[in-house]
Scaffold this motif. Structure first.
Motif, PDB file in Angstrom:
ATOM      1  N   VAL A 106       8.749 -66.668 -35.549  1.00 58.31           N
ATOM      2  CA  VAL A 106       9.547 -65.559 -35.034  1.00 58.31           C
ATOM      3  C   VAL A 106       9.729 -64.519 -36.136  1.00 58.31           C
ATOM      4  N   GLU A 107      10.124 -63.327 -35.726  1.00 56.78           N
ATOM      5  CA  GLU A 107      10.340 -62.252 -36.696  1.00 56.78           C
ATOM      6  C   GLU A 107      11.655 -61.568 -36.386  1.00 56.78           C
ATOM      7  N   GLY A 108      12.398 -61.219 -37.440  1.00 57.66           N
ATOM      8  CA  GLY A 108      13.669 -60.537 -37.225  1.00 57.66           C
ATOM      9  C   GLY A 108      14.324 -60.160 -38.541  1.00 57.66           C
ATOM     10  N   THR A 109      15.443 -59.454 -38.423  1.00 53.47           N
ATOM     11  CA  THR A 109      16.213 -59.008 -39.582  1.00 53.47           C
ATOM     12  C   THR A 109      17.456 -59.872 -39.733  1.00 53.47           C
ATOM     13  N   VAL A 110      17.716 -60.315 -40.950  1.00 55.33           N
ATOM     14  CA  VAL A 110      18.871 -61.162 -41.204  1.00 55.33           C
ATOM     15  C   VAL A 110      20.156 -60.347 -41.037  1.00 55.33           C
ATOM     16  N   ARG A 111      21.047 -60.831 -40.162  1.00 57.51           N
ATOM     17  CA  ARG A 111      22.329 -60.162 -39.935  1.00 57.51           C
ATOM     18  C   ARG A 111      23.489 -60.906 -40.596  1.00 57.51           C
ATOM     19  N   ARG A 112      23.410 -62.218 -40.629  1.00 61.24           N
ATOM     20  CA  ARG A 112      24.461 -63.018 -41.260  1.00 61.24           C
ATOM     21  C   ARG A 112      23.816 -64.150 -42.043  1.00 61.24           C
ATOM     22  N   SER A 113      24.485 -64.554 -43.110  1.00 59.23           N
ATOM     23  CA  SER A 113      23.989 -65.695 -43.887  1.00 59.23           C
ATOM     24  C   SER A 113      25.176 -66.428 -44.490  1.00 59.23           C
ATOM     25  N   GLU A 174      16.300 -59.684 -33.494  1.00 65.56           N
ATOM     26  CA  GLU A 174      14.940 -59.211 -33.252  1.00 65.56           C
ATOM     27  C   GLU A 174      14.782 -57.752 -33.669  1.00 65.56           C
ATOM     28  N   PRO A 175      13.579 -57.330 -34.065  1.00 58.02           N
ATOM     29  CA  PRO A 175      13.334 -55.961 -34.521  1.00 58.02           C
ATOM     30  C   PRO A 175      13.737 -54.939 -33.462  1.00 58.02           C
ATOM     31  N   PHE A 176      14.310 -53.831 -33.904  1.00 58.15           N
ATOM     32  CA  PHE A 176      14.824 -52.826 -32.973  1.00 58.15           C
ATOM     33  C   PHE A 176      13.720 -52.234 -32.106  1.00 58.15           C
ATOM     34  N   GLU A 177      12.483 -52.185 -32.643  1.00 62.65           N
ATOM     35  CA  GLU A 177      11.400 -51.566 -31.877  1.00 62.65           C
ATOM     36  C   GLU A 177      10.969 -52.406 -30.680  1.00 62.65           C
ATOM     37  N   SER A 178      11.404 -53.675 -30.619  1.00 61.90           N
ATOM     38  CA  SER A 178      11.005 -54.537 -29.508  1.00 61.90           C
ATOM     39  C   SER A 178      12.098 -54.700 -28.464  1.00 61.90           C
ATOM     40  N   THR A 179      13.236 -54.001 -28.652  1.00 62.52           N
ATOM     41  CA  THR A 179      14.367 -54.194 -27.735  1.00 62.52           C
ATOM     42  C   THR A 179      14.314 -53.274 -26.526  1.00 62.52           C
ATOM     43  N   GLU A 180      13.587 -52.160 -26.627  1.00 57.50           N
ATOM     44  CA  GLU A 180      13.463 -51.209 -25.517  1.00 57.50           C
ATOM     45  C   GLU A 180      14.826 -50.753 -25.016  1.00 57.50           C
ATOM     46  N   GLU A 182      17.628 -52.281 -25.118  1.00 49.80           N
ATOM     47  CA  GLU A 182      18.540 -53.356 -24.740  1.00 49.80           C
ATOM     48  C   GLU A 182      19.215 -53.937 -25.974  1.00 49.80           C
ATOM     49  N   LYS A 183      20.225 -54.768 -25.733  1.00 50.50           N
ATOM     50  CA  LYS A 183      20.912 -55.428 -26.836  1.00 50.50           C
ATOM     51  C   LYS A 183      19.961 -56.399 -27.516  1.00 50.50           C
ATOM     52  N   PRO A 184      19.828 -56.330 -28.858  1.00 49.09           N
ATOM     53  CA  PRO A 184      18.895 -57.230 -29.558  1.00 49.09           C
ATOM     54  C   PRO A 184      19.291 -58.697 -29.403  1.00 49.09           C
ATOM     55  N   SER A 185      18.305 -59.550 -29.206  1.00 47.17           N
ATOM     56  CA  SER A 185      18.556 -60.991 -29.148  1.00 47.17           C
ATOM     57  C   SER A 185      18.653 -61.551 -30.558  1.00 47.17           C
ATOM     58  N   GLN A 186      19.412 -62.641 -30.682  1.00 51.66           N
ATOM     59  CA  GLN A 186      19.635 -63.234 -31.994  1.00 51.66           C
ATOM     60  C   GLN A 186      19.264 -64.709 -31.975  1.00 51.66           C
ATOM     61  N   LEU A 187      19.004 -65.260 -33.165  1.00 48.23           N
ATOM     62  CA  LEU A 187      18.622 -66.666 -33.282  1.00 48.23           C
ATOM     63  C   LEU A 187      19.154 -67.226 -34.591  1.00 48.23           C
ATOM     64  N   ASN A 188      19.745 -68.426 -34.522  1.00 47.38           N
ATOM     65  CA  ASN A 188      20.223 -69.096 -35.721  1.00 47.38           C
ATOM     66  C   ASN A 188      19.093 -69.877 -36.374  1.00 47.38           C
ATOM     67  N   ILE A 189      19.021 -69.791 -37.701  1.00 46.72           N
ATOM     68  CA  ILE A 189      17.967 -70.441 -38.484  1.00 46.72           C
ATOM     69  C   ILE A 189      18.607 -71.406 -39.474  1.00 46.72           C
ATOM     70  N   TYR A 190      18.051 -72.608 -39.556  1.00 48.83           N
ATOM     71  CA  TYR A 190      18.561 -73.640 -40.459  1.00 48.83           C
ATOM     72  C   TYR A 190      17.593 -73.805 -41.622  1.00 48.83           C
ATOM     73  N   LEU A 191      18.107 -73.650 -42.844  1.00 49.44           N
ATOM     74  CA  LEU A 191      17.293 -73.770 -44.059  1.00 49.44           C
ATOM     75  C   LEU A 191      17.761 -74.968 -44.865  1.00 49.44           C
ATOM     76  N   ARG A 192      16.817 -75.635 -45.532  1.00 45.38           N
ATOM     77  CA  ARG A 192      17.191 -76.744 -46.409  1.00 45.38           C
ATOM     78  C   ARG A 192      16.160 -76.925 -47.524  1.00 45.38           C
ATOM     79  N   ASP A 193      16.513 -77.730 -48.497  1.00 47.19           N
ATOM     80  CA  ASP A 193      15.652 -78.045 -49.635  1.00 47.19           C
ATOM     81  C   ASP A 193      15.282 -76.779 -50.413  1.00 47.19           C
ATOM     82  N   ASP A 194      14.000 -76.587 -50.738  1.00 43.28           N
ATOM     83  CA  ASP A 194      13.614 -75.464 -51.582  1.00 43.28           C
ATOM     84  C   ASP A 194      13.693 -74.114 -50.869  1.00 43.28           C
ATOM     85  N   LEU A 195      13.966 -74.108 -49.568  1.00 38.25           N
ATOM     86  CA  LEU A 195      14.178 -72.838 -48.861  1.00 38.25           C
ATOM     87  C   LEU A 195      15.559 -72.260 -49.179  1.00 38.25           C
ATOM     88  N   THR A 196      16.350 -72.985 -49.989  1.00 33.94           N
ATOM     89  CA  THR A 196      17.650 -72.475 -50.417  1.00 33.94           C
ATOM     90  C   THR A 196      17.667 -72.168 -51.915  1.00 33.94           C
TER      91      THR A 196
END
Length: 266
Positions: A106-113, A174-180, A182-196
């Motif tokens: 998936v592709e998107g912009t981080v809004r919260r972390s 989700e990227p603004f150019e793909s929302t047409e 509409e309100k952008p959809s969001q997705l929670n991502i779980y990171l662990r190990d060396d991804l942190t």
């Protein structure tokens, strides 16, 4: 495919395509190795398809394959896959129940972390009756405890030790150019190990645009009374993360580039 066959085929792949990269990763003490999915797909299509549709079990088996390779030291290595096929690249708003359990990108912009926090990944329990040790993988929100021991004991077990890993949650939009409009959809991502790691923390802070490969999972929703709902949330357990925009710190300028810039400025 049986586990032994998967290990054998993946070992052959690593020896032929990534042996030097693996040696360098071991030499540098890296915890993971990046692999181009298309290289695996060209080498062994059935194996790459198994990774796409049964990623959780397949990645665990891939981790075991390292022990079958003649390396200088006995190591544990995680494999992080990039460059998934177009069929596995799914816009956030198009994620559905049939994607659960699959490997997707998936592709998107981080809004919260969140902050990076420790999490228990494995516990070892002692049976008070026979002294046996019971190892349990912790992959749920509440800690799992042993139900019983091989000796027949089913009482209370003592926690002997626990293994901790670093984790982080981020939310992407989700990227603004793909929302047409509409309100952008969001997705929670779980990171662990060396991804942190410190480097990855900078990449996954709010404002960065990312392409993330991972396993789609379902999470039970809790009702107001604390009971589980029949509805489920979804999250992506990340396997690989890359920025889609080149950061200034990563930009490499050769002497030739510098000379062209000087000439262009004149």
């Amino acid at each position: 495919m049986e586990n032994d066959e998967i290990i054998k085929r993946f070992v052959n792949f690593l020896r032929e395509k990534y042996y030097q990269n693996l040696l360098e990763a071991v030499r540098d003490g890296l915890p993971s190795l990046e692999i181009d999915f298309k290289v695996l797909d060209e080498f062994d299509t059935p194996l790459s398809e198994k990774l796409l549709y049964q990623p959780e079990d397949t990645l665990k088996i891939f981790g075991q394959a390292v022990k079958e390779i003649d390396l200088p030291d006995s190591v544990e290595m995680k494999f992080r896959f990039c460059n998934l096929p177009e069929s596995a690249c799914v816009p956030i708003r198009h994620l559905r129940s049939h994607h659960i359990g699959q490997f997707v990108s998936v592709e998107g912009t981080v809004r919260r972390s969140s902050e990076i926090l420790p999490e228990i990944s494995e516990t070892i329990w002692t049976c008070p009756q026979c002294g046996s040790r019971i190892v349990l993988e912790q992959n749920e929100r509440t800690m799992k405890k042993p139900i019983g021991c091989d000796c027949g004991y089913k009482g209370r077990f003592e926690l002997f030790s626990k293994k901790l890993v670093d984790t982080r949650w981020i939310q992407i939009e989700e990227p603004f150019e793909s929302t047409e409009g509409e309100k952008p959809s969001q997705l929670n991502i779980y990171l662990r190990d060396d991804l942190t790691s410190q480097k990855m923390r900078t990449k996954t802070d709010a404002g960065n645009r990312l392409r993330i490969t991972g396993i789609m999972k379902e999470v039970p929703k809790a009702t107001q009374k604390g009971k589980r709902s029949v509805q489920l949330d979804i999250l992506l357990a990340a396997n690989h993360i890359e920025t889609t925009e080149i950061e200034a710190s990563e930009l490499k300028i050769t002497p030739e580039d510098e000379q062209r810039i000087i000439e262009f400025s004149k």
